[in-house]
Design a protein around this motif. Structure first.
Motif, mmCIF file in Angstrom:
data_model
loop_
_atom_site.group_PDB
_atom_site.id
_atom_site.type_symbol
_atom_site.label_atom_id
_atom_site.label_comp_id
_atom_site.label_asym_id
_atom_site.label_seq_id
_atom_site.Cartn_x
_atom_site.Cartn_y
_atom_site.Cartn_z
ATOM 1 N N HIS A 42 42.068 42.088 116.894
ATOM 2 C CA HIS A 42 43.280 42.493 116.193
ATOM 3 C C HIS A 42 43.200 43.919 115.656
ATOM 4 O O HIS A 42 44.212 44.529 115.364
ATOM 5 C CB HIS A 42 43.563 41.544 115.022
ATOM 6 C CG HIS A 42 43.861 40.156 115.457
ATOM 7 N ND1 HIS A 42 45.022 39.819 116.098
ATOM 8 C CD2 HIS A 42 43.136 39.016 115.366
ATOM 9 C CE1 HIS A 42 45.023 38.528 116.370
ATOM 10 N NE2 HIS A 42 43.882 38.016 115.951
ATOM 11 N N LEU A 43 42.001 44.420 115.502
ATOM 12 C CA LEU A 43 41.827 45.769 114.962
ATOM 13 C C LEU A 43 41.730 46.816 116.066
ATOM 14 O O LEU A 43 41.539 47.989 115.783
ATOM 15 C CB LEU A 43 40.567 45.826 114.089
ATOM 16 C CG LEU A 43 40.559 44.870 112.903
ATOM 17 C CD1 LEU A 43 39.207 44.935 112.205
ATOM 18 C CD2 LEU A 43 41.655 45.242 111.930
ATOM 19 N N PHE A 44 41.849 46.404 117.315
ATOM 20 C CA PHE A 44 41.793 47.312 118.463
ATOM 21 C C PHE A 44 40.488 48.099 118.507
ATOM 22 O O PHE A 44 40.451 49.271 118.857
ATOM 23 C CB PHE A 44 42.998 48.260 118.465
ATOM 24 C CG PHE A 44 44.309 47.539 118.406
ATOM 25 C CD1 PHE A 44 44.769 46.853 119.513
ATOM 26 C CD2 PHE A 44 45.053 47.522 117.247
ATOM 27 C CE1 PHE A 44 45.975 46.175 119.464
ATOM 28 C CE2 PHE A 44 46.249 46.843 117.186
ATOM 29 C CZ PHE A 44 46.718 46.162 118.299
ATOM 30 N N ILE A 45 39.394 47.429 118.167
ATOM 31 C CA ILE A 45 38.081 48.064 118.131
ATOM 32 C C ILE A 45 37.683 48.565 119.510
ATOM 33 O O ILE A 45 37.142 49.665 119.644
ATOM 34 C CB ILE A 45 37.023 47.094 117.577
ATOM 35 C CG1 ILE A 45 37.396 46.639 116.169
ATOM 36 C CG2 ILE A 45 35.638 47.720 117.596
ATOM 37 C CD1 ILE A 45 37.572 47.758 115.169
ATOM 38 N N ARG A 46 37.957 47.800 120.527
ATOM 39 C CA ARG A 46 37.567 48.219 121.873
ATOM 40 C C ARG A 46 38.289 49.494 122.293
ATOM 41 O O ARG A 46 37.705 50.359 122.941
ATOM 42 C CB ARG A 46 37.810 47.091 122.860
ATOM 43 C CG ARG A 46 36.819 45.953 122.669
ATOM 44 C CD ARG A 46 37.098 44.764 123.562
ATOM 45 N NE ARG A 46 36.179 43.681 123.294
ATOM 46 C CZ ARG A 46 36.360 42.766 122.361
ATOM 47 N NH1 ARG A 46 37.420 42.788 121.595
ATOM 48 N NH2 ARG A 46 35.461 41.816 122.177
ATOM 49 N N ARG A 47 39.536 49.641 121.925
ATOM 50 C CA ARG A 47 40.269 50.878 122.234
ATOM 51 C C ARG A 47 39.686 52.061 121.470
ATOM 52 O O ARG A 47 39.595 53.164 121.994
ATOM 53 C CB ARG A 47 41.743 50.722 121.893
ATOM 54 C CG ARG A 47 42.457 49.778 122.803
ATOM 55 C CD ARG A 47 43.912 49.675 122.455
ATOM 56 N NE ARG A 47 44.534 48.623 123.232
ATOM 57 C CZ ARG A 47 45.749 48.181 123.039
ATOM 58 N NH1 ARG A 47 46.475 48.701 122.071
ATOM 59 N NH2 ARG A 47 46.249 47.236 123.783
ATOM 60 N N LEU A 48 39.296 51.827 120.239
ATOM 61 C CA LEU A 48 38.682 52.899 119.459
ATOM 62 C C LEU A 48 37.323 53.289 120.017
ATOM 63 O O LEU A 48 36.934 54.461 119.956
ATOM 64 C CB LEU A 48 38.564 52.481 117.992
ATOM 65 C CG LEU A 48 39.886 52.326 117.239
ATOM 66 C CD1 LEU A 48 39.635 51.781 115.847
ATOM 67 C CD2 LEU A 48 40.634 53.632 117.181
ATOM 68 N N LEU A 49 36.598 52.323 120.590
ATOM 69 C CA LEU A 49 35.323 52.638 121.239
ATOM 70 C C LEU A 49 35.539 53.595 122.415
ATOM 71 O O LEU A 49 34.741 54.504 122.628
ATOM 72 C CB LEU A 49 34.636 51.365 121.726
ATOM 73 C CG LEU A 49 33.826 50.613 120.688
ATOM 74 C CD1 LEU A 49 33.462 49.236 121.197
ATOM 75 C CD2 LEU A 49 32.591 51.380 120.311
ATOM 76 N N ILE A 50 36.608 53.391 123.141
ATOM 77 C CA ILE A 50 36.929 54.294 124.251
ATOM 78 C C ILE A 50 37.187 55.698 123.723
ATOM 79 O O ILE A 50 36.686 56.684 124.266
ATOM 80 C CB ILE A 50 38.132 53.762 125.048
ATOM 81 C CG1 ILE A 50 37.757 52.468 125.742
ATOM 82 C CG2 ILE A 50 38.623 54.796 126.058
ATOM 83 C CD1 ILE A 50 38.925 51.712 126.336
ATOM 84 N N LEU A 51 37.947 55.799 122.659
ATOM 85 C CA LEU A 51 38.197 57.118 122.053
ATOM 86 C C LEU A 51 36.917 57.766 121.571
ATOM 87 O O LEU A 51 36.734 58.980 121.707
ATOM 88 C CB LEU A 51 39.183 56.982 120.900
ATOM 89 C CG LEU A 51 40.636 56.712 121.252
ATOM 90 C CD1 LEU A 51 41.454 56.509 119.990
ATOM 91 C CD2 LEU A 51 41.192 57.862 122.068
ATOM 92 N N ALA A 52 36.029 56.988 121.017
ATOM 93 C CA ALA A 52 34.763 57.530 120.513
ATOM 94 C C ALA A 52 33.927 58.078 121.671
ATOM 95 O O ALA A 52 33.200 59.053 121.492
ATOM 96 C CB ALA A 52 33.986 56.463 119.754
ATOM 97 N N CYS A 53 34.027 57.474 122.813
ATOM 98 C CA CYS A 53 33.265 57.951 123.970
ATOM 99 C C CYS A 53 33.834 59.242 124.550
ATOM 100 O O CYS A 53 33.129 59.986 125.212
ATOM 101 C CB CYS A 53 33.230 56.880 125.053
ATOM 102 S SG CYS A 53 32.192 55.481 124.636
ATOM 103 N N LEU A 54 35.094 59.489 124.303
ATOM 104 C CA LEU A 54 35.698 60.712 124.824
ATOM 105 C C LEU A 54 35.282 61.865 123.965
ATOM 106 O O LEU A 54 35.150 62.955 124.247
ATOM 107 C CB LEU A 54 37.226 60.599 124.850
ATOM 108 C CG LEU A 54 37.766 59.531 125.768
ATOM 109 C CD1 LEU A 54 39.286 59.422 125.598
ATOM 110 C CD2 LEU A 54 37.442 59.832 127.208
#
Length: 54
Positions: A42-54
């Motif tokens: 619900h917190l969209f952690i996986r999407r934020l992980l993608i941003l962190a990798c960029l």
């Protein structure tokens, strides 16, 4: 408490373009999520992980 702290720190790190630090905090959040009893992200952690990798 641990979940909120890591998620907030990861958000601040992403805003400051510190992806490696954000990644560490987000991985800690992913470790805590299953303990809440809900498998949904619900917190969209996986999407934020993608941003962190960029």
């Amino acid at each position: 408490m641990q979940l909120m702290g890591h998620s907030r720190l990861s958000e601040l790190c992403l805003r400051m373009r510190r992806g490696e630090e954000a990644y560490g905090h987000l991985m800690a959040v992913l470790d805590v999520l299953p303990r809440l009893g809900d498998g949904h992200d619900h917190l969209f952690i996986r999407r934020l992980l993608i941003l962190a990798c960029l």
